[in-house]
Enzyme design. Structure first.
Site, mmCIF file in Angstrom:
data_model
loop_
_atom_site.group_PDB
_atom_site.id
_atom_site.type_symbol
_atom_site.label_atom_id
_atom_site.label_comp_id
_atom_site.label_asym_id
_atom_site.label_seq_id
_atom_site.Cartn_x
_atom_site.Cartn_y
_atom_site.Cartn_z
ATOM 1 N N TYR A 102 0.736 -1.161 -0.095
ATOM 2 C CA TYR A 102 -0.008 0.004 0.053
ATOM 3 C C TYR A 102 1.055 1.156 0.020
ATOM 4 O O TYR A 102 1.711 1.692 0.899
ATOM 5 C CB TYR A 102 -0.856 -0.101 1.204
ATOM 6 C CG TYR A 102 -1.731 -1.171 1.310
ATOM 7 C CD1 TYR A 102 -2.085 -1.951 0.308
ATOM 8 C CD2 TYR A 102 -2.351 -1.672 2.566
ATOM 9 C CE1 TYR A 102 -3.028 -3.136 0.477
ATOM 10 C CE2 TYR A 102 -3.243 -2.612 2.622
ATOM 11 C CZ TYR A 102 -3.484 -3.459 1.401
ATOM 12 O OH TYR A 102 -4.461 -4.422 1.701
ATOM 13 N N HIS A 154 0.515 -11.947 1.838
ATOM 14 C CA HIS A 154 -0.601 -11.032 1.029
ATOM 15 C C HIS A 154 -1.041 -11.744 -0.136
ATOM 16 O O HIS A 154 -2.539 -11.925 -0.390
ATOM 17 C CB HIS A 154 0.070 -9.678 0.287
ATOM 18 C CG HIS A 154 -0.841 -8.519 0.186
ATOM 19 N ND1 HIS A 154 -0.587 -7.174 0.294
ATOM 20 C CD2 HIS A 154 -2.525 -8.820 0.167
ATOM 21 C CE1 HIS A 154 -1.511 -6.521 0.036
ATOM 22 N NE2 HIS A 154 -2.590 -7.329 0.122
#
Length: 215
Positions: free
Chosen positions: A46, A116
């Protein structure tokens, strides 16, 4: 830990064109804490990297009173944050990625570390082994998987018990109820729902993509 957490994925950008200011984002994080939120979710992807810096600054005054998660797995340059094609869950890369997370988050441990996305080039047992090393060093307290297959989850849990699973789950997408949630219940894992209201729906930017029946 609060049952509702705050995901900070878009604190360095939005789905629209307006870039939020850092001051606004810090205020959101601290206001959330004041109102009882103690679970904050980030990832190296992010930003990349920038959201971890924002979260680290935001929770610094009360770090020991909250749970921080972050995630590894995308092929991101450890120094520049450049996002490169593909995935990277090689054990040595994981360990170096966590070192960067700790610095950006201004902390000495990641409370919950997720893979992830599953890297098909690296056996999940090797990933679990790297996380186990980090746990022994006190740099990671718990680990989890995001958007994985059930067999991968079972193999991972057999190697190093998995604390949590992160999966998209909302009123509009209830797929996890069929297999993921029962598997988690059987293994004593927790499911952390991603995007419960479904991304973009609350502020109307999904209108061109979906049509909803009345009622």
């Amino acid at each position: 830990m609060s049952s509702v957490g705050l995901g900070v994925q878009n604190m360095s950008r939005t789905y629209q064109t307006t870039i939020p200011t850092r001051r606004e984002m810090l205020n959101i994080i601290r206001t959330a804490f004041d109102r009882g939120v103690t679970f904050f979710d980030a990832a190296e992807a992010y930003g990349p990297h920038e959201v971890e810096r924002i979260l680290g600054e935001g929770v610094a005054p009360f770090r020991d009173k909250v749970v921080i998660t972050s995630k590894f797995g995308w092929n991101i340059d450890l120094q520049t944050g450049e996002r490169r094609p593909g995935l990277n869950s090689k054990p040595e890369h994981i360990k170096l990625a966590v070192e960067g997370m700790l610095k950006r988050l201004r902390t000495d441990r990641i409370d919950l570390l997720y893979q992830h996305r599953v890297d098909p080039e690296v056996p999940i047992e090797d990933v679990a082994g790297a996380v186990k090393d980090l746990r022994q060093q006190g740099k990671v307290l718990h680990w989890g998987l995001s958007e994985m297959g059930l067999e991968t989850l079972r193999r991972a849990h057999a190697t190093l018990p998995v604390t949590a699973v992160q999966n998209e789950y909302s009123m509009l997408w209830r797929g996890p109820e069929k297999e993921v949630i029962p598997t988690c219940e059987g293994a004593w894992n927790r499911l952390r729902a991603v995007e419960p209201p479904r991304r973009r729906v609350p502020h109307g930017s999904d209108r061109r993509e979906h049509a909803f029946r009345s009622g």
